[in-house]
Design an enzyme around this catalytic site. Structure first.
Site, PDB file in Angstrom:
ATOM      1  N   SER A  95       0.840  -1.203   0.000  1.00 35.59           N
ATOM      2  CA  SER A  95       0.000   0.000   0.000  1.00 35.59           C
ATOM      3  C   SER A  95       0.875   1.253   0.000  1.00 35.59           C
ATOM      4  O   SER A  95       1.722   1.409  -0.870  1.00 35.59           O
ATOM      5  CB  SER A  95      -0.956  -0.055   1.201  1.00 35.59           C
ATOM      6  OG  SER A  95      -1.990   0.889   1.087  1.00 35.59           O
ATOM      7  N   ASP A 217     -10.095  -4.239  -5.841  1.00 37.49           N
ATOM      8  CA  ASP A 217      -9.496  -3.559  -4.691  1.00 37.49           C
ATOM      9  C   ASP A 217     -10.156  -2.186  -4.554  1.00 37.49           C
ATOM     10  O   ASP A 217     -10.006  -1.340  -5.433  1.00 37.49           O
ATOM     11  CB  ASP A 217      -7.985  -3.427  -4.902  1.00 37.49           C
ATOM     12  CG  ASP A 217      -7.247  -2.792  -3.729  1.00 37.49           C
ATOM     13  OD1 ASP A 217      -7.905  -2.223  -2.839  1.00 37.49           O
ATOM     14  OD2 ASP A 217      -6.002  -2.860  -3.717  1.00 37.49           O
ATOM     15  N   HIS A 245      -7.492  -5.478  -0.476  1.00 37.01           N
ATOM     16  CA  HIS A 245      -6.298  -4.643  -0.512  1.00 37.01           C
ATOM     17  C   HIS A 245      -5.091  -5.298   0.154  1.00 37.01           C
ATOM     18  O   HIS A 245      -4.029  -4.690   0.200  1.00 37.01           O
ATOM     19  CB  HIS A 245      -6.613  -3.312   0.182  1.00 37.01           C
ATOM     20  CG  HIS A 245      -5.593  -2.243  -0.021  1.00 37.01           C
ATOM     21  ND1 HIS A 245      -5.221  -1.792  -1.276  1.00 37.01           N
ATOM     22  CD2 HIS A 245      -4.848  -1.532   0.870  1.00 37.01           C
ATOM     23  CE1 HIS A 245      -4.304  -0.849  -1.151  1.00 37.01           C
ATOM     24  NE2 HIS A 245      -4.056  -0.678   0.136  1.00 37.01           N
TER      25      HIS A 245
END
Length: 266
Positions: A95, A217, A245
């Site tokens: 991320s 996602d 995610h």
């Protein structure tokens, strides 16, 4: 300062193996890699850590000014590398940590020689010709909700971020991770994350790069993965047969296999 203690550094795997440095995202800690790390440790030296303000990192080292910028998190990465004298490192960032890795690699190319971006996003806010997945109003509302009731926000949002409604235990794990984070520190990290714009930084990447995205996602839509691929010279985009995610939890075997395949080719 004892960097190993500050960032709760742990090292597993082959002592003489190539180094993988695994970096967690917002609201998480190194435990998020527990399903991937053992597979990687069979062939690699695996280094895990917690950013200051997360997990079991030393909370007394927290500095709001430093961690109000992704540069502060990149500095954590580089100080861990310096402490362990890590070189020729493959940085695996989940991320927002994908962009932290971009910044760290630009500052210390002698230490970070490859990047693996897991569900990355250089900018979460839609712009002219760019889809980040959120409007500016969406992000304002998200941050306002987070800061007014962090625990309630975590309970509501973590399962959405995780996806995989048919596996509620995954959403519960992410909720627990979020809720274990100090609300003020989490609020600062959230603002740093969701208001960042690293699109120009992507153009500076000069190392082999793998981008891993999930088929679905809510945080990083497919347009984001394509944008990162098109912006980072010579990068490779792999779409995992996974949703949510956090593929390191929802699809750990596929995630580990994609990383090792990339390293074998690199």
């Amino acid at each position: 300062m004892d960097i190993r203690r500050r960032n709760n550094v742990t090292v597993t795997g082959r002592v003489d193996g190539p180094v993988l440095l695994l970096a967690h995202g917002f609201g998480c800690d190194q435990n998020m890699w527990r399903l991937v790390a053992p597979t990687l440790a069979e062939s690699y030296r695996v280094v895990l850590f917690d950013y200051v303000g997360s997990g079991r990192a030393d909370p007394s080292a927290w500095d709001e000014r430093r961690y109000s910028s992704l540069e502060g998190y990149a500095q954590d990465v580089l100080e861990v590398c310096e402490e362990l004298d890590l070189r020729d490192v493959t940085f695996v960032g989940h991320s927002v940590s994908a962009m932290v890795g971009v910044l760290a690699a630009a500052k210390a190319p002698q230490r970070l020689s490859r990047l693996v971006m897991v569900a990355p996003s250089p900018c979460y806010i839609d712009d002219d010709g760019y889809r980040g997945g959120f409007s500016a109003e969406d992000i304002d509302e998200l941050l306002e909700s987070l800061e007014s009731n962090y625990l309630g926000w975590s309970a509501a949002m973590a399962p959405v971020i995780m996806g995989n409604a048919d596996r509620p235990e995954l959403g519960q794990e992410l909720t627990a991770s979020f809720c274990a984070t100090d609300p003020h520190m989490a609020g600062v990290f959230a603002r740093t994350t969701f208001l960042s714009d690293s699109r120009q930084d992507l153009k500076t990447v000069a190392v082999p790069t793998l981008i891993l995205e999930c088929r679905q996602d809510v945080i990083a839509p497919p347009e984001v993965g394509a944008y990162v691929r098109d912006t980072v010279p010579g990068s490779r985009l792999v779409t995992l047969e996974a949703t949510g995610h956090c593929p390191q939890l929802s699809a750990p075997q596929a995630t580990a296999r994609a990383i090792t395949d990339f390293l074998g080719q690199a």
